[in-house]
Design a protein around this motif. Sequence first.
Motif, PDB file in Angstrom:
ATOM      1  N   ALA A 130       0.830  -1.253   0.008  1.00 53.39           N
ATOM      2  CA  ALA A 130       0.166   0.155  -0.042  1.00 53.39           C
ATOM      3  C   ALA A 130       0.862   1.184   0.193  1.00 53.39           C
ATOM      4  N   ASP A 131       1.940   1.246   0.528  1.00 55.82           N
ATOM      5  CA  ASP A 131       2.754   2.382   0.440  1.00 55.82           C
ATOM      6  C   ASP A 131       3.724   2.619  -0.628  1.00 55.82           C
ATOM      7  N   GLY A 132       3.599   1.599  -1.666  1.00 55.45           N
ATOM      8  CA  GLY A 132       4.237   1.749  -3.001  1.00 55.45           C
ATOM      9  C   GLY A 132       5.513   0.922  -3.122  1.00 55.45           C
ATOM     10  N   SER A 133       5.812   0.273  -1.893  1.00 50.27           N
ATOM     11  CA  SER A 133       7.262  -0.394  -1.910  1.00 50.27           C
ATOM     12  C   SER A 133       6.898  -1.696  -2.756  1.00 50.27           C
ATOM     13  N   VAL A 134       7.707  -2.461  -3.641  1.00 48.49           N
ATOM     14  CA  VAL A 134       8.065  -3.290  -4.084  1.00 48.49           C
ATOM     15  C   VAL A 134       8.575  -4.392  -3.703  1.00 48.49           C
ATOM     16  N   HIS A 135       8.006  -5.532  -3.276  1.00 47.75           N
ATOM     17  CA  HIS A 135       8.427  -6.649  -2.425  1.00 47.75           C
ATOM     18  C   HIS A 135       8.606  -7.814  -3.358  1.00 47.75           C
ATOM     19  N   ARG A 136       8.208  -7.882  -4.510  1.00 46.72           N
ATOM     20  CA  ARG A 136       8.683  -9.079  -5.426  1.00 46.72           C
ATOM     21  C   ARG A 136       8.550  -8.399  -6.709  1.00 46.72           C
TER      22      ARG A 136
ATOM     23  N   PHE B 149      12.689  -8.683  -2.798  1.00 44.21           N
ATOM     24  CA  PHE B 149      13.086  -7.490  -2.134  1.00 44.21           C
ATOM     25  C   PHE B 149      12.810  -7.411  -0.614  1.00 44.21           C
ATOM     26  N   ALA B 150      13.545  -7.174   0.172  1.00 47.38           N
ATOM     27  CA  ALA B 150      13.262  -7.047   1.845  1.00 47.38           C
ATOM     28  C   ALA B 150      14.055  -5.908   2.186  1.00 47.38           C
ATOM     29  N   HIS B 151      13.637  -5.318   3.274  1.00 44.42           N
ATOM     30  CA  HIS B 151      14.090  -4.268   4.213  1.00 44.42           C
ATOM     31  C   HIS B 151      15.329  -4.454   4.725  1.00 44.42           C
ATOM     32  N   ASN B 152      16.301  -3.613   4.409  1.00 44.02           N
ATOM     33  CA  ASN B 152      17.878  -3.852   5.032  1.00 44.02           C
ATOM     34  C   ASN B 152      17.896  -2.728   6.173  1.00 44.02           C
TER      35      ASN B 152
ATOM     36  N   PRO C 113      17.332  -5.842  -3.045  1.00 42.26           N
ATOM     37  CA  PRO C 113      17.064  -7.405  -3.557  1.00 42.26           C
ATOM     38  C   PRO C 113      17.958  -8.283  -2.564  1.00 42.26           C
ATOM     39  N   VAL C 114      17.269  -9.211  -2.408  1.00 38.35           N
ATOM     40  CA  VAL C 114      18.016 -10.242  -1.574  1.00 38.35           C
ATOM     41  C   VAL C 114      18.109 -11.653  -1.971  1.00 38.35           C
ATOM     42  N   ARG C 115      17.214 -11.805  -3.126  1.00 39.75           N
ATOM     43  CA  ARG C 115      17.356 -13.149  -3.868  1.00 39.75           C
ATOM     44  C   ARG C 115      16.941 -12.862  -5.370  1.00 39.75           C
ATOM     45  N   MET C 116      17.558 -13.682  -6.237  1.00 41.89           N
ATOM     46  CA  MET C 116      17.023 -13.674  -7.552  1.00 41.89           C
ATOM     47  C   MET C 116      17.182 -15.285  -8.124  1.00 41.89           C
TER      48      MET C 116
ATOM     49  N   GLY D  55      19.266 -20.581 -12.442  1.00 43.27           N
ATOM     50  CA  GLY D  55      20.550 -19.938 -11.527  1.00 43.27           C
ATOM     51  C   GLY D  55      19.918 -19.368 -10.322  1.00 43.27           C
ATOM     52  N   MET D  56      20.519 -19.073  -9.233  1.00 39.68           N
ATOM     53  CA  MET D  56      20.046 -18.543  -7.948  1.00 39.68           C
ATOM     54  C   MET D  56      21.056 -17.675  -7.453  1.00 39.68           C
ATOM     55  N   ALA D  57      20.860 -16.508  -7.123  1.00 37.26           N
ATOM     56  CA  ALA D  57      22.022 -15.626  -6.348  1.00 37.26           C
ATOM     57  C   ALA D  57      21.313 -14.904  -5.285  1.00 37.26           C
ATOM     58  N   THR D  58      21.960 -14.738  -4.148  1.00 35.03           N
ATOM     59  CA  THR D  58      21.500 -14.154  -2.891  1.00 35.03           C
ATOM     60  C   THR D  58      22.495 -12.742  -2.701  1.00 35.03           C
ATOM     61  N   TYR D  59      21.712 -11.891  -2.383  1.00 34.41           N
ATOM     62  CA  TYR D  59      22.491 -10.667  -2.006  1.00 34.41           C
ATOM     63  C   TYR D  59      22.608 -10.548  -0.647  1.00 34.41           C
ATOM     64  N   THR D  60      23.598  -9.999  -0.068  1.00 35.05           N
ATOM     65  CA  THR D  60      23.993  -9.812   1.361  1.00 35.05           C
ATOM     66  C   THR D  60      24.952  -8.574   1.735  1.00 35.05           C
ATOM     67  N   ASN D  61      25.442  -8.482   2.633  1.00 34.84           N
ATOM     68  CA  ASN D  61      26.481  -7.343   3.045  1.00 34.84           C
ATOM     69  C   ASN D  61      26.301  -6.050   2.429  1.00 34.84           C
TER      70      ASN D  61
END
Length: 148
Positions: A76-82, A101-104, A112-115, A128-134
Motif C-alpha cells: 500500500a505504501d508503493g514499495s515493491v516486495h517481489r 526484495f526485503a528491508h535492510n 534485492p535479497v534473492r534472484m 541460477g540462484m543469486a543471494t545478495y547480502t552485506n
Amino acid sequence: SRYHLGTPRSVNVPTIPLELAHPRRRQAFDVKVAGTARLAGRPVTRVEFTERGPGTIVRFGDLSYAHAVVTLWVAADGSVHRGVVRLRGPGAVPTELDVTFAHNTTVGILVPVRMRETFLVDRGEGEGMATYTNFRRFTVSTRLLPGQ
C-alpha cells in the motif's frame, strides 16, 4: 552480456523489474491490476506490465529483442516486495527472473535479497540462484574553496 550463462541477453540484474516498470518506460507497456495477495504476511497488489508489440527494450541473442511481461507485488505504501520478469525471444524458451526484495536495516531501504533465473541453454533450460547480502551505505562529503 557476453558472460551470461545460456543464450545472450542484455539483462539479468536484480533491479530489472524496477527498471522495466519505471514511469519513463510506461508508454511501452499496458498496465493492469492482476489481483491481490499476501507476501510475507503483508497485503500486496499484483500489478502486471505487458510490453506492447514484439519487444523493444531487452536484447535477446544476436540482434532481436525479447517481449517482456513484468509482474510486481506492491504494498500500500508503493514499495515493491517481489518482481518477476518473463522474457520471450523469437522461437526461444522463455527466460524468467524472479526477484525478492526485503528491508535492510543497514542501509534503511528495500534491497534485492534473492534472484532466481531460468534461461535457455544448449540442451534445454538452465536455472541460477543469486543471494545478495552485506549491503553498505557510502557517503561522500565535498568542500568548495573560494576563488577556485
